[in-house]
Design an enzyme around this catalytic site. Structure first.
Site, PDB file in Angstrom:
ATOM      1  N   ASP A  65      37.131  -7.627  45.290  1.00  0.00           N
ATOM      2  CA  ASP A  65      37.687  -8.076  46.532  1.00  0.00           C
ATOM      3  C   ASP A  65      36.781  -8.496  47.357  1.00  0.00           C
ATOM      4  O   ASP A  65      35.967  -7.821  48.076  1.00  0.00           O
ATOM      5  CB  ASP A  65      38.743  -6.971  47.071  1.00  0.00           C
ATOM      6  CG  ASP A  65      39.444  -7.308  48.156  1.00  0.00           C
ATOM      7  OD1 ASP A  65      39.515  -8.695  48.761  1.00  0.00           O
ATOM      8  OD2 ASP A  65      40.613  -6.734  48.337  1.00  0.00           O
ATOM      9  N   ARG A 103      37.441 -10.157  50.501  1.00  0.00           N
ATOM     10  CA  ARG A 103      37.887 -10.351  51.843  1.00  0.00           C
ATOM     11  C   ARG A 103      37.209  -9.642  52.932  1.00  0.00           C
ATOM     12  O   ARG A 103      36.598  -8.369  52.546  1.00  0.00           O
ATOM     13  CB  ARG A 103      39.511 -10.108  51.860  1.00  0.00           C
ATOM     14  CG  ARG A 103      40.085 -11.125  50.892  1.00  0.00           C
ATOM     15  CD  ARG A 103      41.671 -10.557  50.789  1.00  0.00           C
ATOM     16  NE  ARG A 103      41.677  -9.331  50.114  1.00  0.00           N
ATOM     17  CZ  ARG A 103      42.991  -9.022  49.683  1.00  0.00           C
ATOM     18  NH1 ARG A 103      43.974  -9.573  50.335  1.00  0.00           N
ATOM     19  NH2 ARG A 103      43.157  -7.817  48.996  1.00  0.00           N
TER      20      ARG A 103
HETATM   21  N1  GTP Z   1      41.183 -12.986  42.457  1.00  0.00           N
HETATM   22  C1  GTP Z   1      42.577 -12.920  42.374  1.00  0.00           C
HETATM   23  N2  GTP Z   1      43.164 -12.990  43.653  1.00  0.00           N
HETATM   24  C2  GTP Z   1      44.503 -12.809  43.431  1.00  0.00           C
HETATM   25  C3  GTP Z   1      45.249 -12.862  42.146  1.00  0.00           C
HETATM   26  N3  GTP Z   1      46.569 -12.855  42.404  1.00  0.00           N
HETATM   27  C4  GTP Z   1      46.478 -13.262  43.622  1.00  0.00           C
HETATM   28  N4  GTP Z   1      45.568 -12.960  44.254  1.00  0.00           N
HETATM   29  C5  GTP Z   1      45.154 -13.283  45.709  1.00  0.00           C
HETATM   30  O1  GTP Z   1      45.258 -11.855  46.108  1.00  0.00           O
HETATM   31  C6  GTP Z   1      45.521 -12.086  47.833  1.00  0.00           C
HETATM   32  C7  GTP Z   1      46.684 -11.188  48.163  1.00  0.00           C
HETATM   33  O2  GTP Z   1      46.132  -9.877  47.988  1.00  0.00           O
HETATM   34  P1  GTP Z   1      46.961  -8.508  47.161  1.00  0.00           P
HETATM   35  O3  GTP Z   1      45.966  -7.716  46.641  1.00  0.00           O
HETATM   36  O4  GTP Z   1      48.184  -9.139  46.447  1.00  0.00           O
HETATM   37  O5  GTP Z   1      47.458  -7.809  48.293  1.00  0.00           O
HETATM   38  P2  GTP Z   1      46.808  -7.217  49.307  1.00  0.00           P
HETATM   39  O6  GTP Z   1      46.749  -7.909  50.571  1.00  0.00           O
HETATM   40  O7  GTP Z   1      45.221  -6.640  49.030  1.00  0.00           O
HETATM   41  O8  GTP Z   1      47.851  -5.899  49.786  1.00  0.00           O
HETATM   42  P3  GTP Z   1      49.288  -5.497  50.388  1.00  0.00           P
HETATM   43  O9  GTP Z   1      48.913  -5.507  51.755  1.00  0.00           O
HETATM   44  O10 GTP Z   1      49.460  -4.285  49.728  1.00  0.00           O
HETATM   45  O11 GTP Z   1      49.901  -6.738  49.816  1.00  0.00           O
HETATM   46  C8  GTP Z   1      45.788 -13.469  47.949  1.00  0.00           C
HETATM   47  O12 GTP Z   1      44.699 -14.364  48.452  1.00  0.00           O
HETATM   48  C9  GTP Z   1      45.910 -14.209  46.499  1.00  0.00           C
HETATM   49  O13 GTP Z   1      45.394 -15.562  46.196  1.00  0.00           O
HETATM   50  C10 GTP Z   1      44.323 -12.685  40.876  1.00  0.00           C
HETATM   51  O14 GTP Z   1      44.753 -12.629  39.758  1.00  0.00           O
HETATM   52  N5  GTP Z   1      43.050 -12.763  41.027  1.00  0.00           N
END
Ligand code: GTP
Length: 399
Positions: free
Chosen positions: A278, A280
Site C-alpha cells: 500500500d 498511499r
Molecule cells: N494495487 C491495487 N489497488 C487496488 C486493487 N483494487 C482496488 N485498488 C485500489 O484500492 C484503493 C481502495 O482502497 P481499499 O484498500 O479498497 O480500501 P481502503 O481505503 O484501504 O479501506 P476502507 O477504508 O476500509 O475501504 C483504490 O485506490 C483502488 O484503486 C487491486 O487489486 N490492486
C-alpha cells in the site's frame, strides 16, 4: 465577452496565510468589493505554480513512516504539507446536494477533492452545527473582486441570479451553535478508475463512494434540550485522494490484475511488481480536513466542551492510525460492510450487478476474493460471511 476579458486579466496573487482559521479571519477584505469583473488566469486553470497560495497546512507526522513501512512517501523528509482550495461548486447528487472542493497542495501535482455534504453551506443564519467551510477558500485573496470570489465559490447561502453573497474569512465564526451534535462523518477515499467509472466488479470502490455519500447524507437526530429532540440533515465529507491503485497508479494496477488472474491476491501482486502493499499517504487528507475546520490537532481540543474531531468511515486500521498520526482526532470508526455481505448471499445468483453511483451492490467472486484478501492479508476489520469463505480463484470456478 467575459471570456475575452479573462484572457487579458492579470494573474491573481493570493495572500499567504498561516494554518489556523483564526489567522484567516484576521485577513482584511481589501479590494474584495471592487467592480473589476475580469477573471484572473489563476482561476481558470493550471498556472498555480506562479501563484502565492493562501494555504492551510498541517505538520507532517513524525511517526507515519512506522505505520506504513511500504510507503514511498517519507513524511519525515518532506516539507510541511500546505493545501489550498482553489474552487468550490454545488453538485446535485442522488444523495442530495454536495459541494465539491478542489484543492492544490505542495506535496504532489494532483488535484485532490473534498465532497462536502452540509446544509449549512446554503444558510447564512443561525445553525445547530458549525458549517464545514474551507478557510483557504474563504480567505481574502489579494487584488480580488467580488465577482472573482463568487466564481471560485467563496460565497455563502445560495448562489442564484438574484443572490450573490461573497463569503468573508470569518463567515461561520459569528454564527450561533445551539446544540451538541455528533462529529461529522468522514470518508477518506482513494481514486479507483475501474471501480468508480466503468463499474468494475473486481472491487467495491464505486459502491463504497456511493455508500459513503449515502451514509453522510442520512439525517441526524439531536437533543436540543432535556426531552426535546430535533432532526437535522446529515453532515460530513468524502476526501477524495488521487491515489489510484493504493498509490501505485492505474497501469501498475492493471498489471496487478493480470497477476491476480494468474492466482495471486492483491497484496502479492503488488509485491511481485516491485511495489509496496500500500503506497498511499494521508497527510494531504489531514491538511484538507484541517482547512475545512472539522477537526483540529489533538493538543488544541483538550479544554473545549465539545471535542472537535470526526467519525471515520473505514475498515482499514492502517488508515485510522495514519490519520491519527497526522493529527486528526478520530472520535469513532464507522465500519463499511460491503452491500453484498450485509446479508449472506447466494454466489450462483451474483453475476450482473454494476457499481456506478446509486445503482446498488457490487457482486461476484472477484469481489469476494478482493475483500477477503483485505481482511486476511491487510488486517481490515470485517467479518467474512460463510458463503465467501470458500472462494479461491474466480477463474478456476468458471472453468
Ligand atoms: N494495487 C491495487 N489497488 C487496488 C486493487 N483494487 C482496488 N485498488 C485500489 O484500492 C484503493 C481502495 O482502497 P481499499 O484498500 O479498497 O480500501 P481502503 O481505503 O484501504 O479501506 P476502507 O477504508 O476500509 O475501504 C483504490 O485506490 C483502488 O484503486 C487491486 O487489486 N490492486
Amino acid at each position: 465577452m467575459l471570456a475575452q476579458r479573462c484572457l487579458k486579466a492579470p494573474t491573481l496573487t493570493a495572500r499567504t496565510i498561516t494554518r489556523s482559521r483564526c489567522s484567516a479571519s484576521k485577513l482584511s477584505l481589501r479590494r474584495v468589493s471592487t467592480t473589476r469583473e475580469a477573471i484572473p488566469r489563476s482561476l481558470l486553470g493550471s498556472n498555480v505554480k506562479n501563484e502565492r497560495r493562501a494555504y492551510t497546512s498541517i505538520s507532517p507526522p513524525k511517526s507515519a513512516a512506522a505505520i506504513d513501512p511500504s510507503s514511498q512517501h517519507d513524511p519525515t523528509t518532506q516539507p510541511e504539507v500546505h493545501v489550498k482550495c482553489v474552487a468550490r461548486a454545488r453538485i446535485p447528487t442522488p444523495h442530495g446536494p454536495a459541494f465539491l472542493h478542489l484543492y492544490n497542495n505542495n506535496r504532489d501535482e494532483k488535484e485532490h477533492l473534498a465532497i462536502v455534504m452540509d446544509s449549512a453551506q446554503f444558510s447564512d443564519g443561525p445553525m445547530v452545527a458549525p458549517a464545514i467551510r474551507s478557510a483557504s477558500l474563504d480567505a481574502a485573496w489579494e487584488e480580488e473582486t467580488t465577482m472573482e470570489r463568487l466564481i471560485r465559490g467563496a460565497y455563502t447561502g445560495r448562489l442564484t441570479e438574484e443572490m450573490r453573497t461573497p463569503s468573508t474569512p470569518q463567515s461561520d465564526v459569528s454564527r450561533t451553535i445551539t446544540a451538541v451534535i455528533p462529529p461529522p462523518l468522514v470518508r477518506i477515499h482513494s481514486e479507483c478508475y475501474t471501480g468508480e467509472t466503468i463499474g468494475s466488479m473486481r472491487c467495491d470502490c464505486g459502491e463504497q463512494l456511493d455508500e459513503a455519500m449515502r451514509q453522510i447524507s442520512q439525517p441526524i437526530t439531536i437533543s436540543t434540550a432535556p426531552g426535546v429532540s430535533q432532526t437535522i440533515p446529515g453532515r460530513g465529507a468524502v476526501i477524495y485522494l488521487r491515489q489510484e491503485g493504493r498509490g501505485i497508479g492505474l497501469a501498475a494496477k492493471l498489471r496487478a490484475y493480470n497477476l491476480q488472474d494468474m492466482g495471486h491476491d492483491t497484496l502479492s501482486a503488488n509485491l511481485m511488481l516491485g511495489h509496496g502493499a500500500d503506497e498511499r499517504s494521508y497527510e494531504v487528507a489531514a491538511a484538507i480536513l484541517g482547512d475545512l475546520g472539522v477537526t483540529e490537532p489533538l493538543s488544541s481540543t483538550a479544554n473545549t466542551s465539545q471535542a472537535r474531531g470526526i467519525r471515520l468511515l473505514t475498515n482499514n486500521p492502517a488508515k485510522v492510525q495514519a490519520m491519527s498520526a497526522a493529527g486528526i482526532n478520530i472520535l469513532e470508526r464507522v465500519e463499511m460492510v460491503p452491500r453484498s455481505w450485509q446479508c449472506d448471499h447466494d454466489h450462483g445468483a451474483r453475476d450482473t450487478a454494476t457499481t456506478i453511483i446509486d445503482t446498488g451492490a457490487v457482486r461476484g467472486a472477484d469481489l469476494d476474493k478482493y475483500i477477503k484478501a483485505k481482511v486476511e492479508k491487510m488486517g481490515h476489520i470485517l467479518s467474512v460471511p460463510p458463503s465467501a469463505k470458500s472462494i479461491r480463484n474466480p477463474l478456476q470456478r468458471q472453468a
